[in-house]
Scaffold this motif. Structure first.
Motif, PDB file in Angstrom:
ATOM      1  N   ASN A   1      40.671   8.102  20.930  1.00  0.00           N
ATOM      2  CA  ASN A   1      41.592   8.587  21.963  1.00  0.00           C
ATOM      3  C   ASN A   1      42.571   7.485  22.373  1.00  0.00           C
ATOM      4  OD1 ASN A   1      42.621  10.497  23.788  1.00  0.00           O
ATOM      5  ND2 ASN A   1      41.391   9.630  25.433  1.00  0.00           N
ATOM      6  N   ARG A   2      42.061   6.264  22.587  1.00  0.00           N
ATOM      7  CA  ARG A   2      42.939   5.142  22.937  1.00  0.00           C
ATOM      8  C   ARG A   2      43.941   4.878  21.824  1.00  0.00           C
ATOM      9  NH1 ARG A   2      38.130   3.039  24.740  1.00  0.00           N
ATOM     10  NH2 ARG A   2      37.888   1.778  22.865  1.00  0.00           N
ATOM     11  N   GLU A   3      43.473   4.929  20.593  1.00  0.00           N
ATOM     12  CA  GLU A   3      44.342   4.702  19.441  1.00  0.00           C
ATOM     13  C   GLU A   3      45.452   5.754  19.368  1.00  0.00           C
ATOM     14  OE1 GLU A   3      43.387   5.133  14.842  1.00  0.00           O
ATOM     15  OE2 GLU A   3      42.193   3.558  15.806  1.00  0.00           O
ATOM     16  N   LEU A   4      45.089   7.013  19.569  1.00  0.00           N
ATOM     17  CA  LEU A   4      46.078   8.090  19.526  1.00  0.00           C
ATOM     18  C   LEU A   4      47.077   7.986  20.671  1.00  0.00           C
ATOM     19  CD1 LEU A   4      43.797  11.074  18.483  1.00  0.00           C
ATOM     20  CD2 LEU A   4      45.550   9.960  17.094  1.00  0.00           C
ATOM     21  N   GLU A   5      46.617   7.565  21.841  1.00  0.00           N
ATOM     22  CA  GLU A   5      47.526   7.381  22.971  1.00  0.00           C
ATOM     23  C   GLU A   5      48.528   6.273  22.681  1.00  0.00           C
ATOM     24  OE1 GLU A   5      44.930   6.713  26.298  1.00  0.00           O
ATOM     25  OE2 GLU A   5      44.791   8.856  26.748  1.00  0.00           O
ATOM     26  N   MET A   6      48.070   5.187  22.053  1.00  0.00           N
ATOM     27  CA  MET A   6      48.980   4.096  21.707  1.00  0.00           C
ATOM     28  C   MET A   6      50.011   4.572  20.685  1.00  0.00           C
ATOM     29  SD  MET A   6      46.496   0.675  21.717  1.00  0.00           S
ATOM     30  CE  MET A   6      46.649   0.542  19.996  1.00  0.00           C
ATOM     31  N   GLU A   7      49.570   5.322  19.681  1.00  0.00           N
ATOM     32  CA  GLU A   7      50.494   5.851  18.685  1.00  0.00           C
ATOM     33  C   GLU A   7      51.504   6.793  19.320  1.00  0.00           C
ATOM     34  OE1 GLU A   7      48.228   7.651  15.566  1.00  0.00           O
ATOM     35  OE2 GLU A   7      47.294   5.749  14.987  1.00  0.00           O
ATOM     36  N   ASN A   8      51.031   7.634  20.224  1.00  0.00           N
ATOM     37  CA  ASN A   8      51.907   8.584  20.909  1.00  0.00           C
ATOM     38  C   ASN A   8      52.960   7.858  21.733  1.00  0.00           C
ATOM     39  OD1 ASN A   8      52.821  11.119  21.679  1.00  0.00           O
ATOM     40  ND2 ASN A   8      51.402  11.253  23.402  1.00  0.00           N
ATOM     41  N   ASN A   9      52.556   6.831  22.464  1.00  0.00           N
ATOM     42  CA  ASN A   9      53.506   6.045  23.260  1.00  0.00           C
ATOM     43  C   ASN A   9      54.539   5.365  22.364  1.00  0.00           C
ATOM     44  OD1 ASN A   9      52.408   6.721  25.736  1.00  0.00           O
ATOM     45  ND2 ASN A   9      50.985   4.991  25.720  1.00  0.00           N
ATOM     46  N   PHE A  10      54.088   4.827  21.227  1.00  0.00           N
ATOM     47  CA  PHE A  10      55.010   4.193  20.294  1.00  0.00           C
ATOM     48  C   PHE A  10      56.033   5.200  19.778  1.00  0.00           C
ATOM     49  CE2 PHE A  10      56.207   3.312  15.896  1.00  0.00           C
ATOM     50  CZ  PHE A  10      56.854   2.104  16.063  1.00  0.00           C
TER      51      PHE A  10
END
Length: 96
Positions: A74-83
């Protein structure tokens, strides 16, 4: 009737909260259905969860590992989404 001297009975409150908490229904829908305010029902749900917090069984080791993995993902996907949001904003600005 659920009301008694302008107040709801404890049984009615618990049943209404159970509809939301245990059946995964939205507070808005249940509140309209039973004729109470959303804030009132939300307060009942909070009290119900607090009263029944110990009823949930503890997680086993495999469940804990799975939970940690899901939280990491989830943290990884949130970082990708923000990028991707920043990149889209950058390229949209560049086009002007």
């Amino acid at each position: 009737m659920a009301r008694k001297n302008g107040r709801f009975t404890p049984e009615f409150r618990e049943e209404a909260a159970r509809l939301v908490v245990e059946n995964d229904r939205r507070i808005v829908d249940v509140a309209r259905e039973i004729g109470v305010g959303e804030t009132t029902l939300d307060n009942w749900c909070k009290a119900y969860r607090q009263a029944h917090a110990g009823d949930e069984p503890a997680l086993e080791m495999s469940e804990r590992a799975r939970l940690r993995e899901l939280e990491r993902k989830n943290r990884e996907l949130e970082m990708e989404n923000n990028f991707l949001k920043r990149a889209a904003a950058y390229f949209a600005q560049e086009q002007r």
